[in-house]
Design an enzyme around this catalytic site. Structure first.
Site, PDB file in Angstrom:
ATOM      1  N   HIS A 190      47.742   9.175  14.302  1.00  0.00           N
ATOM      2  CA  HIS A 190      47.214  10.523  14.511  1.00  0.00           C
ATOM      3  C   HIS A 190      48.334  11.557  14.546  1.00  0.00           C
ATOM      4  O   HIS A 190      48.088  12.749  14.301  1.00  0.00           O
ATOM      5  CB  HIS A 190      46.413  10.571  15.816  1.00  0.00           C
ATOM      6  N   ARG A 218      41.731  10.412   9.378  1.00  0.00           N
ATOM      7  CA  ARG A 218      41.887   9.558  10.561  1.00  0.00           C
ATOM      8  C   ARG A 218      42.062   8.118  10.097  1.00  0.00           C
ATOM      9  O   ARG A 218      41.611   7.745   9.007  1.00  0.00           O
ATOM     10  CB  ARG A 218      40.662   9.676  11.467  1.00  0.00           C
ATOM     11  N   HIS A 234      37.087  19.461  11.255  1.00  0.00           N
ATOM     12  CA  HIS A 234      36.601  19.681  12.610  1.00  0.00           C
ATOM     13  C   HIS A 234      35.205  20.278  12.549  1.00  0.00           C
ATOM     14  O   HIS A 234      34.954  21.215  11.792  1.00  0.00           O
ATOM     15  CB  HIS A 234      37.531  20.641  13.362  1.00  0.00           C
ATOM     16  N   ARG A 246      48.534  13.430  11.381  1.00  0.00           N
ATOM     17  CA  ARG A 246      47.471  14.444  11.264  1.00  0.00           C
ATOM     18  C   ARG A 246      47.873  15.711  12.007  1.00  0.00           C
ATOM     19  O   ARG A 246      47.704  16.823  11.490  1.00  0.00           O
ATOM     20  CB  ARG A 246      46.185  13.834  11.824  1.00  0.00           C
ATOM     21  N   LYS A 297      33.321  10.586  11.388  1.00  0.00           N
ATOM     22  CA  LYS A 297      32.683  10.224  12.650  1.00  0.00           C
ATOM     23  C   LYS A 297      31.172  10.410  12.556  1.00  0.00           C
ATOM     24  O   LYS A 297      30.681  11.250  11.804  1.00  0.00           O
ATOM     25  CB  LYS A 297      33.235  11.098  13.793  1.00  0.00           C
ATOM     26  N   TYR A 303      45.937  24.129  18.088  1.00  0.00           N
ATOM     27  CA  TYR A 303      47.137  24.317  17.285  1.00  0.00           C
ATOM     28  C   TYR A 303      47.643  25.754  17.320  1.00  0.00           C
ATOM     29  O   TYR A 303      48.640  26.076  16.702  1.00  0.00           O
ATOM     30  CB  TYR A 303      46.868  23.919  15.831  1.00  0.00           C
TER      31      TYR A 303
END
Length: 413
Positions: A356, A260, A382, A359, A284, A391
Protein backbone atom coordinates in the site's frame (compact mmCIF):
# COMPACT_ATOMS: atom_id res chain seq x y z
CA UNK A 1 -27.13 -74.81 -11.83
CA UNK A 2 -23.49 -73.97 -12.37
CA UNK A 3 -22.11 -71.51 -9.86
CA UNK A 4 -20.58 -68.27 -11.14
CA UNK A 5 -16.88 -67.68 -10.48
CA UNK A 6 -16.01 -64.97 -7.97
CA UNK A 7 -14.58 -61.66 -9.16
CA UNK A 8 -11.15 -62.70 -7.92
CA UNK A 9 -11.21 -65.80 -10.18
CA UNK A 10 -12.16 -63.88 -13.31
CA UNK A 11 -9.40 -62.82 -15.70
CA UNK A 12 -9.10 -59.05 -15.77
CA UNK A 13 -9.35 -57.52 -19.26
CA UNK A 14 -6.29 -55.82 -20.65
CA UNK A 15 -6.00 -52.34 -19.18
CA UNK A 16 -4.18 -49.23 -20.27
CA UNK A 17 -1.29 -48.41 -17.98
CA UNK A 18 -2.79 -45.27 -16.46
CA UNK A 19 0.16 -44.85 -14.12
CA UNK A 20 2.39 -44.08 -17.12
CA UNK A 21 -0.19 -41.73 -18.63
CA UNK A 22 -0.56 -39.96 -15.30
CA UNK A 23 3.21 -39.52 -15.12
CA UNK A 24 3.14 -37.92 -18.58
CA UNK A 25 0.47 -35.47 -17.39
CA UNK A 26 2.58 -34.52 -14.40
CA UNK A 27 5.56 -33.97 -16.66
CA UNK A 28 3.45 -31.76 -18.96
CA UNK A 29 2.52 -29.62 -15.95
CA UNK A 30 6.15 -28.59 -15.66
CA UNK A 31 7.28 -30.52 -12.61
CA UNK A 32 10.99 -31.23 -12.23
CA UNK A 33 12.44 -34.58 -13.29
CA UNK A 34 12.85 -35.67 -9.68
CA UNK A 35 9.21 -34.85 -8.87
CA UNK A 36 7.98 -36.66 -11.99
CA UNK A 37 9.92 -39.77 -10.94
CA UNK A 38 8.26 -39.73 -7.50
CA UNK A 39 4.79 -39.25 -8.95
CA UNK A 40 5.29 -42.07 -11.43
CA UNK A 41 6.74 -44.38 -8.79
CA UNK A 42 3.84 -43.88 -6.38
CA UNK A 43 1.24 -44.12 -9.13
CA UNK A 44 2.81 -47.32 -10.48
CA UNK A 45 2.84 -48.85 -6.98
CA UNK A 46 -0.86 -48.15 -6.56
CA UNK A 47 -1.62 -49.36 -10.08
CA UNK A 48 0.23 -52.65 -9.54
CA UNK A 49 -1.49 -53.11 -6.16
CA UNK A 50 -4.85 -52.64 -7.87
CA UNK A 51 -4.03 -55.18 -10.56
CA UNK A 52 -2.62 -57.67 -8.03
CA UNK A 53 -6.07 -58.06 -6.47
CA UNK A 54 -7.62 -58.25 -9.95
CA UNK A 55 -9.54 -55.00 -9.68
CA UNK A 56 -10.00 -52.16 -12.15
CA UNK A 57 -10.20 -48.40 -11.59
CA UNK A 58 -13.99 -48.77 -11.45
CA UNK A 59 -13.54 -50.67 -8.16
CA UNK A 60 -11.43 -47.98 -6.48
CA UNK A 61 -13.77 -46.97 -3.65
CA UNK A 62 -12.66 -45.17 -0.49
CA UNK A 63 -12.25 -48.49 1.34
CA UNK A 64 -10.17 -50.09 -1.43
CA UNK A 65 -8.09 -46.94 -1.82
CA UNK A 66 -7.27 -46.86 1.90
CA UNK A 67 -6.22 -50.53 1.91
CA UNK A 68 -4.02 -50.25 -1.17
CA UNK A 69 -2.45 -46.89 -0.29
CA UNK A 70 -1.59 -47.71 3.34
CA UNK A 71 1.45 -49.98 2.67
CA UNK A 72 2.76 -47.57 0.01
CA UNK A 73 2.65 -44.63 2.41
CA UNK A 74 4.11 -46.75 5.20
CA UNK A 75 7.09 -47.65 3.02
CA UNK A 76 7.86 -43.97 2.35
CA UNK A 77 10.36 -42.09 4.47
CA UNK A 78 9.09 -40.17 7.49
CA UNK A 79 9.50 -36.83 5.69
CA UNK A 80 7.81 -38.06 2.53
CA UNK A 81 4.73 -39.82 3.96
CA UNK A 82 2.49 -36.77 3.67
CA UNK A 83 3.69 -36.00 0.14
CA UNK A 84 3.34 -39.65 -0.86
CA UNK A 85 -0.31 -39.66 0.19
CA UNK A 86 -0.87 -36.42 -1.71
CA UNK A 87 0.63 -37.92 -4.88
CA UNK A 88 -1.51 -41.05 -4.55
CA UNK A 89 -4.64 -38.95 -4.17
CA UNK A 90 -3.74 -36.97 -7.24
CA UNK A 91 -3.42 -40.24 -9.15
CA UNK A 92 -6.84 -41.22 -7.86
CA UNK A 93 -8.22 -37.89 -9.13
CA UNK A 94 -6.73 -38.72 -12.52
CA UNK A 95 -8.44 -42.15 -12.50
CA UNK A 96 -11.77 -40.54 -11.56
CA UNK A 97 -11.50 -38.14 -14.47
CA UNK A 98 -10.00 -40.48 -17.08
CA UNK A 99 -10.62 -44.12 -16.11
CA UNK A 100 -14.16 -44.26 -14.69
CA UNK A 101 -13.04 -44.58 -11.09
CA UNK A 102 -15.93 -43.85 -8.70
CA UNK A 103 -16.27 -40.24 -7.61
CA UNK A 104 -15.51 -39.57 -3.97
CA UNK A 105 -18.74 -39.63 -1.96
CA UNK A 106 -20.01 -36.22 -0.90
CA UNK A 107 -20.06 -35.96 2.90
CA UNK A 108 -23.56 -35.54 4.32
CA UNK A 109 -24.65 -31.97 4.87
CA UNK A 110 -24.38 -30.92 8.51
CA UNK A 111 -27.93 -30.06 9.56
CA UNK A 112 -27.14 -29.04 13.13
CA UNK A 113 -28.65 -25.65 14.10
CA UNK A 114 -25.23 -24.02 14.26
CA UNK A 115 -24.18 -25.28 10.82
CA UNK A 116 -27.51 -24.22 9.26
CA UNK A 117 -27.17 -20.75 10.77
CA UNK A 118 -23.63 -20.51 9.46
CA UNK A 119 -24.79 -21.24 5.91
CA UNK A 120 -27.51 -18.60 6.25
CA UNK A 121 -24.88 -16.12 7.47
CA UNK A 122 -22.61 -16.92 4.54
CA UNK A 123 -25.47 -16.28 2.09
CA UNK A 124 -26.22 -12.96 3.80
CA UNK A 125 -22.59 -11.84 3.57
CA UNK A 126 -22.39 -12.74 -0.10
CA UNK A 127 -25.82 -11.66 -1.39
CA UNK A 128 -26.87 -8.86 0.96
CA UNK A 129 -23.50 -7.34 1.81
CA UNK A 130 -21.62 -8.16 -1.39
CA UNK A 131 -18.42 -9.03 0.48
CA UNK A 132 -15.45 -10.72 -1.15
CA UNK A 133 -14.64 -14.40 -0.69
CA UNK A 134 -11.66 -13.58 1.54
CA UNK A 135 -13.71 -11.30 3.80
CA UNK A 136 -16.50 -13.87 4.07
CA UNK A 137 -13.94 -16.51 5.08
CA UNK A 138 -12.69 -14.35 7.97
CA UNK A 139 -16.24 -13.40 9.02
CA UNK A 140 -17.13 -17.08 9.29
CA UNK A 141 -14.02 -17.74 11.35
CA UNK A 142 -15.11 -15.12 13.87
CA UNK A 143 -18.61 -16.60 13.82
CA UNK A 144 -17.14 -19.90 15.00
CA UNK A 145 -14.73 -18.33 17.47
CA UNK A 146 -17.33 -16.18 19.21
CA UNK A 147 -20.07 -18.81 19.37
CA UNK A 148 -17.58 -21.39 20.67
CA UNK A 149 -16.45 -18.95 23.37
CA UNK A 150 -20.07 -18.33 24.38
CA UNK A 151 -21.79 -21.69 23.88
CA UNK A 152 -19.10 -24.30 23.28
CA UNK A 153 -19.53 -26.62 20.27
CA UNK A 154 -23.33 -26.21 20.11
CA UNK A 155 -25.67 -23.27 19.53
CA UNK A 156 -27.37 -21.83 22.58
CA UNK A 157 -29.99 -19.13 23.02
CA UNK A 158 -28.77 -16.22 20.90
CA UNK A 159 -30.88 -13.79 22.91
CA UNK A 160 -28.81 -14.70 25.97
CA UNK A 161 -25.76 -12.94 24.47
CA UNK A 162 -24.99 -9.87 26.56
CA UNK A 163 -22.76 -6.85 25.86
CA UNK A 164 -20.37 -8.15 28.52
CA UNK A 165 -19.92 -11.35 26.49
CA UNK A 166 -18.86 -9.28 23.49
CA UNK A 167 -16.48 -6.96 25.33
CA UNK A 168 -14.98 -9.91 27.23
CA UNK A 169 -14.36 -11.79 23.99
CA UNK A 170 -12.65 -8.77 22.42
CA UNK A 171 -10.49 -8.25 25.50
CA UNK A 172 -9.31 -11.87 25.34
CA UNK A 173 -8.68 -11.37 21.63
CA UNK A 174 -6.58 -8.30 22.33
CA UNK A 175 -4.53 -10.13 24.97
CA UNK A 176 -3.84 -13.02 22.61
CA UNK A 177 -2.96 -10.85 19.61
CA UNK A 178 -1.32 -7.95 21.44
CA UNK A 179 -2.89 -5.62 18.88
CA UNK A 180 -5.15 -3.13 20.71
CA UNK A 181 -5.87 -1.10 17.57
CA UNK A 182 -6.77 -3.98 15.30
CA UNK A 183 -10.22 -3.29 13.80
CA UNK A 184 -10.64 -6.77 12.29
CA UNK A 185 -12.32 -8.53 15.21
CA UNK A 186 -14.83 -5.78 16.06
CA UNK A 187 -15.68 -5.30 12.38
CA UNK A 188 -16.43 -9.00 11.82
CA UNK A 189 -18.46 -9.19 15.03
CA UNK A 190 -20.58 -6.22 13.93
CA UNK A 191 -21.35 -8.07 10.71
CA UNK A 192 -22.44 -11.10 12.74
CA UNK A 193 -24.76 -9.21 15.09
CA UNK A 194 -26.22 -7.14 12.27
CA UNK A 195 -27.11 -10.41 10.53
CA UNK A 196 -28.63 -11.93 13.65
CA UNK A 197 -30.84 -8.88 14.16
CA UNK A 198 -31.67 -8.54 10.44
CA UNK A 199 -32.73 -12.19 10.24
CA UNK A 200 -34.81 -12.02 13.43
CA UNK A 201 -32.55 -14.36 15.38
CA UNK A 202 -32.00 -11.78 18.12
CA UNK A 203 -34.40 -9.22 19.56
CA UNK A 204 -31.71 -6.54 19.93
CA UNK A 205 -29.14 -5.20 17.50
CA UNK A 206 -26.01 -6.14 19.46
CA UNK A 207 -23.72 -4.67 16.82
CA UNK A 208 -24.03 -1.40 18.73
CA UNK A 209 -22.53 -3.10 21.78
CA UNK A 210 -19.30 -4.00 19.96
CA UNK A 211 -16.51 -1.71 21.26
CA UNK A 212 -14.73 0.34 18.69
CA UNK A 213 -10.99 -0.06 18.25
CA UNK A 214 -9.35 3.22 19.11
CA UNK A 215 -7.59 4.54 16.06
CA UNK A 216 -5.14 7.45 16.11
CA UNK A 217 -6.33 10.37 14.02
CA UNK A 218 -4.14 11.02 10.98
CA UNK A 219 -1.84 13.95 11.63
CA UNK A 220 -0.34 14.37 8.18
CA UNK A 221 0.16 12.95 4.73
CA UNK A 222 0.54 9.15 4.80
CA UNK A 223 4.07 7.86 4.72
CA UNK A 224 5.46 7.44 1.26
CA UNK A 225 8.54 6.81 -0.82
CA UNK A 226 10.25 9.26 -3.14
CA UNK A 227 9.76 8.57 -6.88
CA UNK A 228 13.39 7.52 -7.32
CA UNK A 229 13.05 5.05 -4.43
CA UNK A 230 9.92 3.57 -5.98
CA UNK A 231 11.75 3.16 -9.28
CA UNK A 232 14.69 1.42 -7.59
CA UNK A 233 12.39 -1.04 -5.84
CA UNK A 234 10.58 -1.84 -9.08
CA UNK A 235 13.74 -2.27 -11.11
CA UNK A 236 15.57 -4.49 -8.61
CA UNK A 237 12.93 -7.23 -8.76
CA UNK A 238 13.66 -7.76 -12.46
CA UNK A 239 16.97 -9.42 -11.58
CA UNK A 240 15.32 -12.62 -10.35
CA UNK A 241 15.70 -15.32 -12.99
CA UNK A 242 12.43 -17.17 -12.39
CA UNK A 243 10.06 -14.46 -11.16
CA UNK A 244 11.59 -11.18 -12.32
CA UNK A 245 9.10 -10.42 -15.09
CA UNK A 246 6.07 -11.40 -13.00
CA UNK A 247 7.15 -9.42 -9.94
CA UNK A 248 8.03 -6.38 -12.05
CA UNK A 249 4.60 -6.39 -13.72
CA UNK A 250 2.82 -6.78 -10.37
CA UNK A 251 4.65 -3.87 -8.76
CA UNK A 252 4.08 -1.72 -11.84
CA UNK A 253 0.33 -2.17 -11.48
CA UNK A 254 0.51 -0.92 -7.89
CA UNK A 255 3.03 1.87 -8.41
CA UNK A 256 1.74 3.24 -11.73
CA UNK A 257 -2.00 2.53 -11.61
CA UNK A 258 -2.52 2.61 -7.84
CA UNK A 259 -4.07 -0.86 -7.59
CA UNK A 260 -4.54 -2.53 -4.22
CA UNK A 261 -2.72 -5.83 -3.70
CA UNK A 262 -5.89 -8.02 -3.84
CA UNK A 263 -6.89 -6.26 -7.05
CA UNK A 264 -3.61 -7.26 -8.67
CA UNK A 265 -3.91 -10.95 -7.81
CA UNK A 266 -7.59 -10.97 -8.88
CA UNK A 267 -6.84 -10.03 -12.51
CA UNK A 268 -7.59 -12.75 -15.06
CA UNK A 269 -6.39 -12.85 -18.65
CA UNK A 270 -9.79 -11.86 -20.03
CA UNK A 271 -9.80 -8.64 -17.95
CA UNK A 272 -7.33 -6.95 -20.29
CA UNK A 273 -8.73 -5.24 -23.40
CA UNK A 274 -5.62 -4.90 -25.52
CA UNK A 275 -7.35 -3.01 -28.33
CA UNK A 276 -8.80 -0.37 -26.03
CA UNK A 277 -5.76 -0.33 -23.76
CA UNK A 278 -7.91 -0.90 -20.67
CA UNK A 279 -7.88 -3.27 -17.73
CA UNK A 280 -10.81 -4.39 -15.58
CA UNK A 281 -10.21 -3.87 -11.86
CA UNK A 282 -12.16 -6.03 -9.41
CA UNK A 283 -12.33 -3.71 -6.43
CA UNK A 284 -13.84 -3.76 -2.99
CA UNK A 285 -17.40 -5.03 -2.44
CA UNK A 286 -17.39 -6.67 -5.86
CA UNK A 287 -17.29 -3.27 -7.60
CA UNK A 288 -15.63 -3.29 -11.01
CA UNK A 289 -13.89 -0.41 -12.77
CA UNK A 290 -12.17 -0.08 -16.13
CA UNK A 291 -8.90 1.80 -16.09
CA UNK A 292 -6.65 2.93 -18.93
CA UNK A 293 -3.44 0.93 -19.01
CA UNK A 294 -0.26 2.87 -19.70
CA UNK A 295 2.18 1.64 -22.33
CA UNK A 296 4.89 0.73 -19.81
CA UNK A 297 2.46 -1.33 -17.72
CA UNK A 298 1.13 -3.07 -20.82
CA UNK A 299 4.66 -3.86 -22.06
CA UNK A 300 5.58 -5.33 -18.66
CA UNK A 301 2.52 -7.60 -18.71
CA UNK A 302 3.17 -8.73 -22.29
CA UNK A 303 6.79 -9.50 -21.48
CA UNK A 304 5.68 -11.62 -18.53
CA UNK A 305 3.02 -13.52 -20.48
CA UNK A 306 5.32 -14.24 -23.43
CA UNK A 307 8.51 -15.14 -21.62
CA UNK A 308 7.75 -16.35 -18.10
CA UNK A 309 4.14 -17.27 -17.41
CA UNK A 310 3.24 -20.99 -17.48
CA UNK A 311 0.22 -23.18 -16.84
CA UNK A 312 -3.45 -23.28 -17.87
CA UNK A 313 -4.85 -21.15 -15.02
CA UNK A 314 -6.80 -18.12 -16.27
CA UNK A 315 -5.40 -15.86 -13.54
CA UNK A 316 -2.88 -13.38 -14.95
CA UNK A 317 -0.34 -13.88 -12.17
CA UNK A 318 0.43 -17.44 -11.11
CA UNK A 319 2.98 -19.32 -9.06
CA UNK A 320 6.24 -20.40 -10.66
CA UNK A 321 5.88 -23.82 -9.06
CA UNK A 322 3.91 -26.55 -10.84
CA UNK A 323 1.02 -26.77 -11.46
CA UNK A 324 1.27 -22.96 -11.78
CA UNK A 325 -1.90 -21.98 -9.93
CA UNK A 326 -3.19 -18.56 -8.95
CA UNK A 327 -2.34 -17.12 -5.54
CA UNK A 328 -4.66 -17.83 -2.63
CA UNK A 329 -4.19 -14.31 -1.27
CA UNK A 330 -2.28 -11.11 -1.96
CA UNK A 331 0.58 -11.70 0.51
CA UNK A 332 2.87 -12.39 -2.46
CA UNK A 333 3.16 -8.63 -3.09
CA UNK A 334 4.26 -8.02 0.47
CA UNK A 335 6.99 -10.65 0.12
CA UNK A 336 8.14 -9.20 -3.20
CA UNK A 337 8.40 -5.72 -1.73
CA UNK A 338 10.17 -6.96 1.40
CA UNK A 339 12.84 -8.65 -0.72
CA UNK A 340 13.15 -5.49 -2.82
CA UNK A 341 13.85 -3.41 0.30
CA UNK A 342 16.58 -5.86 1.30
CA UNK A 343 18.13 -5.85 -2.15
CA UNK A 344 18.24 -2.05 -2.49
CA UNK A 345 19.01 -1.17 1.12
CA UNK A 346 16.09 1.26 1.22
CA UNK A 347 14.56 1.57 4.68
CA UNK A 348 10.78 1.02 4.74
CA UNK A 349 9.05 4.26 5.86
CA UNK A 350 6.86 2.28 8.26
CA UNK A 351 7.22 -0.84 10.38
CA UNK A 352 4.67 -2.86 8.42
CA UNK A 353 6.04 -3.72 5.00
CA UNK A 354 3.08 -3.63 2.64
CA UNK A 355 2.48 -2.75 -0.98
CA UNK A 356 0.00 0.00 0.00
CA UNK A 357 3.00 2.30 0.45
CA UNK A 358 3.36 2.39 -3.35
CA UNK A 359 -0.25 3.53 -3.67
CA UNK A 360 0.37 6.32 -1.15
CA UNK A 361 3.55 7.27 -2.99
CA UNK A 362 1.68 7.56 -6.29
CA UNK A 363 -0.95 9.83 -4.74
CA UNK A 364 1.67 12.00 -3.05
CA UNK A 365 3.66 12.36 -6.27
CA UNK A 366 0.51 13.33 -8.18
CA UNK A 367 -0.29 15.97 -5.55
CA UNK A 368 3.20 17.43 -5.82
CA UNK A 369 2.85 17.66 -9.59
CA UNK A 370 -0.34 19.68 -9.32
CA UNK A 371 -3.07 17.05 -9.62
CA UNK A 372 -6.34 17.93 -7.91
CA UNK A 373 -7.80 15.77 -5.17
CA UNK A 374 -10.63 14.85 -7.51
CA UNK A 375 -8.10 13.53 -10.04
CA UNK A 376 -6.22 11.58 -7.36
CA UNK A 377 -9.49 10.14 -6.10
CA UNK A 378 -10.36 8.98 -9.62
CA UNK A 379 -7.03 7.19 -10.02
CA UNK A 380 -7.23 5.54 -6.59
CA UNK A 381 -10.96 4.81 -7.15
CA UNK A 382 -12.07 6.28 -3.86
CA UNK A 383 -15.85 6.08 -3.50
CA UNK A 384 -15.97 9.13 -1.23
CA UNK A 385 -14.09 12.39 -1.89
CA UNK A 386 -13.44 12.64 1.86
CA UNK A 387 -11.14 9.62 1.66
CA UNK A 388 -8.76 11.54 -0.59
CA UNK A 389 -8.47 14.56 1.70
CA UNK A 390 -5.86 12.76 3.80
CA UNK A 391 -3.34 13.63 1.06
CA UNK A 392 -4.01 17.35 1.31
CA UNK A 393 -4.23 18.23 4.97
CA UNK A 394 -1.66 20.97 4.45
CA UNK A 395 -2.79 21.99 0.95
CA UNK A 396 -5.79 24.35 1.10
CA UNK A 397 -5.87 24.84 -2.66
CA UNK A 398 -6.15 21.08 -3.15
CA UNK A 399 -9.01 20.93 -0.66
CA UNK A 400 -10.85 23.60 -2.64
CA UNK A 401 -10.80 21.30 -5.69
CA UNK A 402 -13.38 18.99 -4.09
CA UNK A 403 -15.26 21.47 -1.88
CA UNK A 404 -18.92 22.21 -2.58
CA UNK A 405 -20.10 25.80 -3.11
CA UNK A 406 -21.52 27.54 -0.06
CA UNK A 407 -25.33 27.76 -0.31
CA UNK A 408 -26.78 31.26 -0.79
CA UNK A 409 -30.23 32.63 -0.28
CA UNK A 410 -32.76 31.14 -2.66
CA UNK A 411 -30.87 27.88 -3.23
CA UNK A 412 -32.89 24.67 -3.13
CA UNK A 413 -32.75 23.07 0.29
Amino acid sequence: MKSQPSRGDQPLPSLINHAELFGDCIQDEGYSKGSVVKYKSNALALWEALLSVKLSPADLTDEIMDKLAAPIVEAASAKDKKHCLYRLNRFRDYLIENASAPVRPVPPLDMSPRAVLKREYETYLRDQRGLSTDTIYHCLRFYDRFLTAKFGPDLGDLNSIMPDDISGFILRLREAQNAPRDKTGPSHLRNLFQFLFWSGKTERNLSRAVPKAKQPKPTGIPRYLEPEEVNRLIEVVRDHKKTGRRNYAMLMLVARLGLRAPEVTAIVLGDIDWRAGEILIRGKRQLHDRMPMSAEVGEAIVDYIKNERLGPDRALFVSVKPPFKRFKDAQILRWILRDAYDATGISPPQAYVGSHILRHSLATDMLRKGASLAEIGDVLRHRSPLTTTIYAQHDVDALRSISRPWPVSGDAQ
